[in-house]
Design an enzyme around this catalytic site. Structure first.
Site, PDB file in Angstrom:
ATOM      1  N   TRP A 199      49.800  29.669  42.746  1.00  0.00           N
ATOM      2  CA  TRP A 199      48.958  28.466  42.918  1.00  0.00           C
ATOM      3  C   TRP A 199      49.808  27.214  42.826  1.00  0.00           C
ATOM      4  O   TRP A 199      49.569  26.236  43.542  1.00  0.00           O
ATOM      5  CB  TRP A 199      47.810  28.477  41.911  1.00  0.00           C
ATOM      6  CG  TRP A 199      47.087  29.787  41.937  1.00  0.00           C
ATOM      7  CD1 TRP A 199      46.986  30.705  40.925  1.00  0.00           C
ATOM      8  CD2 TRP A 199      46.417  30.374  43.072  1.00  0.00           C
ATOM      9  NE1 TRP A 199      46.285  31.806  41.356  1.00  0.00           N
ATOM     10  CE2 TRP A 199      45.929  31.640  42.660  1.00  0.00           C
ATOM     11  CE3 TRP A 199      46.183  29.965  44.381  1.00  0.00           C
ATOM     12  CZ2 TRP A 199      45.219  32.488  43.523  1.00  0.00           C
ATOM     13  CZ3 TRP A 199      45.489  30.808  45.237  1.00  0.00           C
ATOM     14  CH2 TRP A 199      45.012  32.048  44.813  1.00  0.00           C
ATOM     15  N   ASP A 200      50.805  27.221  41.962  1.00  0.00           N
ATOM     16  CA  ASP A 200      51.737  26.085  41.896  1.00  0.00           C
ATOM     17  C   ASP A 200      52.504  25.935  43.212  1.00  0.00           C
ATOM     18  O   ASP A 200      52.660  24.828  43.738  1.00  0.00           O
ATOM     19  CB  ASP A 200      52.757  26.302  40.768  1.00  0.00           C
ATOM     20  CG  ASP A 200      52.157  26.088  39.382  1.00  0.00           C
ATOM     21  OD1 ASP A 200      51.040  25.546  39.289  1.00  0.00           O
ATOM     22  OD2 ASP A 200      52.824  26.458  38.400  1.00  0.00           O
TER      23      ASP A 200
END
Lengths: 382, 382
Positions: free
Chosen positions: B138-139
């Site tokens: 997700w980062d």
């Protein structure tokens, strides 16, 4: 799709009958691919007989259409023949062609065969066997590199008038990411291969805990403020403070908390095991603790208020062959230019006639002739 | 970092002593963070006393510096006070401010607390317990949405002269991705929650197999050509053909191969178990089979020729506090504008003096005064 969701007119050109992804699982009861519908949102769809010279000429004319709308192509097909950069840029010199390959030399690879080489499956889980993550992270990452790269190439073209071919190998996406995250450096400098740590964070405190009612939660602490909030909310501050001298680490340091993670977990496990998710949620409310419950895709869709049309990235949309369905737009919010609302996917060939008419100025009678000759196709059920 | 690797002059402004990530694991033997070095490549580093009005004024002046180089800010800090869009855009009206938050309302969340809610951990592995993937997907995805969003906002600014605030919530990055991949639609339309399938693909044939020498390989077949190549290379075509009638599925269909995956695996398992990785590699060479060996981070770095300076995305670079290290640039290749070669990360505050001199025209004596007053700091060991 991201560029379409940012407002670009993105036209997907498929062979008549569809490409390999046209009936990819999951399917709706009528057989329409929910995968295709989810990944082709906000695009227009044109279906051409790409195995014929006439179909190839129509595709070439669309790709190289004059004006600001043309001159761009994104493909993951081999770059030979009519679809080569050389052929297409001879027709429109400022063409921007984005080409996604498996390997830099043009070899085939997909998310799964790139992932097994990445090191992550052997670092995920508890170490008995490699664990593939289910999220196709390399595909997702590659798609966003392509949208970034297209905008960079278009920015350069605006300045110089010059187009170019932009290439991206899925294997390089993986390699750059593994290196960006420090895994390559850790091997090179420390000869250290990150071992599987189950659900624990590396280099800080974080882990999953089971609750009294059979749920699980993820608890983390990155900053010292978040760390102290855990002791405060659980009432365990004094007992947690004993861990520092006991394990001979500094608990005010991320790395110290990582080293003492098993002792910390030993203290916290019974606390969570005696409480339900609802009790934990009530206790942690407003505490500044960084945590969350695990939920499956069903719980996400049914129970999470963020996964609903109350969130502006989602809207209920009527999707051909499927019915009403909640679909999303891209997640960036723009204070001035606004967010393009969620839009559904086309049915295959839905825009063949309108696109050929509008962009190539094809007369109706000529479209009808091409249709009867099997060179173009309108909306097909799939 | 991606924009810096595409040629932008990206200046990271940190508090003196560094931000929370300055000593994040993994560390080099001398204590320098390999994580920081890997994630701040090609940037310039400025260290200011951001907790003082003078430091805040210097940062504001840098962010709002006149000319094409200024007027852009990317932050994940709370948007109040001197760093609010309101305050900064009053100083430079065409400011583009990119702000990454945890949740849309500005709440805190990190990759791990977003991931547990995504559904993926409960769909990864074999189902006994949730499995967090180790890749902070997700980062990574959020970072690339931000680079896409910045280029989109800058494109709009070039057309209209208008800047804007662009916001992105990590939770929305997750939600959009889960929805893009069809998981939301599958729950909504079919009430189906994707179960954990171990290392098997969903909706097509693919799985890991153990070799005679204790290695594992990932084998997949998406197209019919790839599927038939497996039978041909293993000499099992005729026996595989018996699976269709036996399991009553069409093996020329992706979904049919998925339904028959256990029977297919039963036939293939002994074939792999009797052969070493080297033998399998030799047999599969040129066969058109889509496969790859699993390797850990160590094998990737030591044995994979793509993970070496022979690949143009990598180069050996001397990194402050670390020594010689192989670092990467971004993976896109540009035929005309070229690839910006790999560059190392700065040391914290390495460019404080040169940036303040160059961009703000600060005289040397004034820099020295600010330095002695503790408002600015030059290179620090970390």
């Amino acid at each position: 799709m991201t560029l379409a969701q940012l407002g670009a007119d993105v036209i997907r050109i498929d062979p008549i009958g569809g490409n390999i992804d046209i009936s990819r699982w999951p399917l709706a009861p009528g057989g329409t691919s929910l995968y295709w519908a989810s990944l082709n949102k906000a695009k227009r769809s044109v279906a051409l007989a790409l195995n014929t010279p006439q179909g190839q000429e129509l595709a070439t004319a669309l790709i190289c259409a004059p004006g600001a709308g043309g001159g761009n192509l994104l493909t993951n097909l081999p770059s030979g023949g009519w679809m080569s950069y050389q052929k297409l840029s001879a027709r429109r010199s400022d063409l921007i062609m984005m080409r996604l390959t498996g390997t830099p030399s043009g070899g085939t690879a997909i998310d799964y065969t790139v992932n097994c080489a990445s090191g992550f499956p052997l670092s995920t889980g508890t170490g008995e066997a490699p664990v593939n993550h289910v999220l196709p992270a390399w595909d997702v990452t590659a798609a966003l590199y392509l949208s970034t790269g297209f905008l960079a190439a278009e920015r350069a073209r605006k300045a110089t008038g010059q187009g170019q071919e932009v290439t991206l190998a899925l294997s390089d996406v993986m390699l750059a990411t593994v290196s960006n995250l420090g895994y390559v450096a850790d091997v090179q400098i420390n000869n250290a291969v990150r071992p599987p740590l189950g659900n624990s964070l590396y280099g800080a405190f974080g882990r999953d805990f089971a609750t009294a009612d059979g749920r699980r939660i993820m608890l983390t602490a990155i900053s010292n403020r978040q760390w102290r909030a855990i002791g405060k909310a659980t009432g365990l501050t004094e007992r947690i403070a004993m861990i520092g001298p006991m394990m001979q680490v500094d608990l005010d340091d991320e790395g110290g908390r990582f080293e003492a993670r098993h002792a910390i977990a030993a203290l916290l496990e019974p606390w969570f095991a005696r409480r339900t998710l609802a009790e934990i949620t009530a206790t942690f409310e407003g505490s500044g603790i960084l945590w969350g419950p695990y939920q499956d895709f069903g719980q996400l869709v049914r129970d999470d208020p963020q996964c609903s049309p109350a969130n502006p990235i989602f809207a209920d949309i009527s999707q051909p062959g499927v019915g009403k369905l909640m679909l999303n737009t891209q997640p960036l919010g723009f204070s001035e230019t606004g967010r393009v609302p969620p839009a559904g996917a086309p049915s295959l060939g839905e825009h063949t006639e309108s696109v050929l008419t509008e962009i190539l100025g094809l007369p109706s009678a000529e479209y009808a002739r091409l249709h009867d000759a099997g060179v173009v196709a309108g909306p097909q059920s799939h």
